[in-house]
Design a protein around this motif. Sequence first.
Motif, mmCIF file in Angstrom:
data_model
loop_
_atom_site.group_PDB
_atom_site.id
_atom_site.type_symbol
_atom_site.label_atom_id
_atom_site.label_comp_id
_atom_site.label_asym_id
_atom_site.label_seq_id
_atom_site.Cartn_x
_atom_site.Cartn_y
_atom_site.Cartn_z
ATOM 1 N N LYS A 145 28.067 -2.475 40.850
ATOM 2 C CA LYS A 145 29.104 -3.396 41.289
ATOM 3 C C LYS A 145 29.545 -4.348 40.188
ATOM 4 O O LYS A 145 30.726 -4.538 39.964
ATOM 5 N N SER A 180 40.520 -4.556 31.221
ATOM 6 C CA SER A 180 39.079 -4.519 31.006
ATOM 7 C C SER A 180 38.616 -5.969 30.922
ATOM 8 O O SER A 180 39.228 -6.786 30.242
ATOM 9 N N ASP A 181 37.553 -6.314 31.642
ATOM 10 C CA ASP A 181 37.073 -7.697 31.596
ATOM 11 C C ASP A 181 35.570 -7.707 31.840
ATOM 12 O O ASP A 181 34.944 -6.642 31.862
ATOM 13 N N GLU A 182 35.018 -8.879 32.064
ATOM 14 C CA GLU A 182 33.561 -8.951 32.196
ATOM 15 C C GLU A 182 33.070 -8.166 33.428
ATOM 16 O O GLU A 182 31.912 -7.790 33.502
ATOM 17 N N SER A 183 33.946 -7.872 34.355
ATOM 18 C CA SER A 183 33.506 -7.111 35.524
ATOM 19 C C SER A 183 33.442 -5.623 35.221
ATOM 20 O O SER A 183 32.877 -4.853 35.995
ATOM 21 N N GLY A 184 34.039 -5.196 34.106
ATOM 22 C CA GLY A 184 33.973 -3.777 33.770
ATOM 23 C C GLY A 184 35.270 -3.295 33.156
ATOM 24 O O GLY A 184 36.227 -4.056 33.030
ATOM 25 N N PRO A 185 35.281 -2.030 32.767
ATOM 26 C CA PRO A 185 36.465 -1.481 32.107
ATOM 27 C C PRO A 185 37.635 -1.333 33.068
ATOM 28 O O PRO A 185 37.471 -1.442 34.285
ATOM 29 N N MET A 188 34.779 1.145 39.961
ATOM 30 C CA MET A 188 35.368 -0.195 40.136
ATOM 31 C C MET A 188 35.458 -0.546 41.623
ATOM 32 O O MET A 188 35.226 -1.677 42.035
#
Lengths: 567, 242
Positions: free
Chosen positions: B6, B82-87, B191
């Motif tokens: 997650k 793309s960010d700290e939560s994922g690509p 995602m």
Amino acid sequence: MPRSLPETDVVIVGMGAAGGVAALPLTNAGLKVVGLEAGGWLNPRDFAPDELRNNDRNWPQTIQKAASEAPTVRANPSETAVQGGHPMMNAVGGTSMHYWAQSWRLNPWDFKVVSSTLARYGRGRIPEDSTVEDWPISYEDLEPFYDKVEYTVGVSGRAGNVQGVINSAGNIFEGQRRREYPMQPLRSSPFTDLMSSAAAKMDWHPFQGPAAITTEVYDGRPPCQYHGFCNKGGCHIQAKSSTAFSTIPKAIDTGNLDIVTFARVTEIRTDVSGKVTGVEYLKGNEIFFQPAQVVLIASYAYENVRLLLLSKSSAFPNGLANNSDQVGKHYMSHHQGSPVAALFPEDLHNWYGLPAQGVALDDWADDNFDHSGLEFIGGANLWVHTDRKPIGAAKMDTFGEAPSWGKDWKAFIARNADRSNTSYIQKTTLPYLNNYLDLDPSVKDSIGLPVTRITARYRENELRIADFAQDKMEEWYRAAGATHVLRFGLGNAMGATTHAYGGTRMGDSPDTNVADRWGFCHEAPNLGILGASLMGTSGSRNPTLTVQALAWRTAEHLVSNWRSRTA
Amino acid sequence: MKNPNKNNPPQPFPADPSRRTLLKGAGLAGAVAVSASSAGVVVATESQSLGNNSAPALEALETLTAAEAEVLEAICDCLIPSDESGPGAKEARAAHYIDRSLASHNRDSRAHYLQSLTALNEQSQKNYGATFENVARDKQVTLIEALQNDQIPGCLPSSRGFFALVRDHTIDGTFCDPYYGGNRDFIGWDMLQYPGIRLSASETDVKQGSALSPNHQSAYDNATYTKMAANTTKGQGGSRNA
Ligand SMILES: Cc1cc2nc3c(=O)[nH]c(=O)nc-3n(C[C@H](O)[C@H](O)[C@H](O)COP(=O)(O)OP(=O)(O)OC[C@H]3O[C@@H](n4cnc5c(N)ncnc54)[C@H](O)[C@@H]3O)c2cc1C
């Protein structure tokens, strides 16, 4: 000159949901049947669980003949109609290949809208410009055929009324049935349980809907495995009871059914006396004439009407069976739109669900509630189901909680992918003057024949039902814990639809109906019609089981009245 | 229990079926790492050697020019970053998906891309003196907002219309079956915590829902959908079938 083929007893035009059922009683009785089908056979490789292909790109329908003859649509007679899409399948099994497989009976009220309304509320309650009539038959007349189709095709569900004994696990508002469904309903799920208990708390009467989907080994076919790609997808294990997996193979086994695939019927021929003699079809580059004693058209409402209007002759200068100018009239596109969507604070566990696995409410359908203080007749079946797929999830509405792209949007869909749900609300729709089908004056299909033109819009009665039903749906979602609820527009123009009714309505009066009470044309007694184009009211639930029950009834009638029908 | 993915970027996972086949066929050094026993399962060594960070191999441009593809990449990256939560969409290869789709299903949109990507670039040149992919992220975002608000002249069918189109296709390319060239390494499905296509889903699977561990399989990892399946339609009873 078309190549003339040897005569057969019966030709069925279209081997779909309706034609595929009618073939069985006919061939069982020993009649020789030729099934002319515009599409081909599909096999499991065609049924990939692929959301992009099935739902975004509409694979099952984009390569089809139907796509080139999509009807044009306009709301009012003064406008120019514009071509839209066509939702139906061309294949052996027809749209029963990729339909959702909800498998409803109509309510007894749907057959007697006029007389029931007069008795309970008075004449004033029937919209003035509606052309609605009572059906020539009642629910009780059709009940034996509903039963035959449920058992032969294979329908799962829970009865609510078996010979007067009410079971609240089923639909307590349904008409009386002779026996229980042949199979248990599809299983419930965390989401359907949530919605059911919310409805029950309000003293409403939720139940699991009936589906033409196996829930146990049935007739040699395995039970549903819940992979969930029924919506516009075929079933690779044949758990969906398409006619291609149920009645058609049985009819083939009799040795009396000969299916010709990729045969596109373009005209129904008549002799000078007005008797139907057979059909012309195009296969490859060749034109054939298939003579028959009886012709049954089962090519879906838009094509049934188009074939009649295209088949002009000295006996029928305005199109076959159209000397009373009724072909194309009393058309209804079922009001299936104006849904309500909801957002929940928790996951709904819908990644492996199917559109026919859901909970229904008939408390606000038909005449199941008192309309005295209301300004409409009829109502809506409220349906929530478990189907959820990733592209659909990513395209969900953000309920005003996030923009439509970028970092915040990404966070929103990541959190809520399995937390939103959209209901499916089917509403009673009535026929009106000026809602009709005819041939488009300029738009042609790929072989140069005019396409069907739809002129129709929803009226006050439909819009009031929509508004009322949205209130109830919102209440239901909120009771189940939804934090956000969205209501979509009430509707206007009736686009091409998966539930098209009327156009060759069935009724005792030849002045206002194309077909008689058996589905044969008043003006051409050896021409029968199969499909929802016969239906004079829509009901508030999907048509196919009713279409199939009527098809079976027409076929049995033909078997026992062969001499008079072919005289 | 929640899906361990997650809040983490998905594990490196070379899943593009075409690439797997190629690796097998060519007998590359890493090919031993490809498990042949179970389609869709690739053992770790290959994952490590090829990794998520190595440039995705074997992407032809089927319709777009290289310059157009650069702009499109940057748009996809803004839409689903793309960010700290994922690509995001860029890593999922949404632009590659779109390029391929413009040669097939979406071919009618080819002209829309040609004209609108150029228009966006020209606006970027005018406002910031550089092409779209070469300006800073905040400027790109401003330009996409302008696109959405119908303010970029010269787009087809319109500024707002092209925004809707490219958004739609970027979503398709991020969340579709990886067979189509997007959703690489199942980035899109992870995602959303979509645990993947399961031909049979038990009640327990349903109850676990997003907490199920993702199976990372394409529909086309199942033989049923890729080779002529045994014909189960009985008899195909007809003398004149094609
Ligand atoms: C996505 C979807 C979901 C649906 N879900 C449900 C549901 O859950 N429950 C329900 O009750 N209904 C549902 N429906 C509606 C249902 O599919 C129809 O009610 C049903 O298929 C109608 O039966 P039919 O035989 O009239 O038409 P079809 O099943 O479409 O069959 C018509 C056949 O005629 C053939 N044909 C057409 N023109 C010609 C020609 N000129 N010559 C030769 N052959 C021709 C076609 O190729 C086709 O095979 C759904 C429809 C769709 C598209």
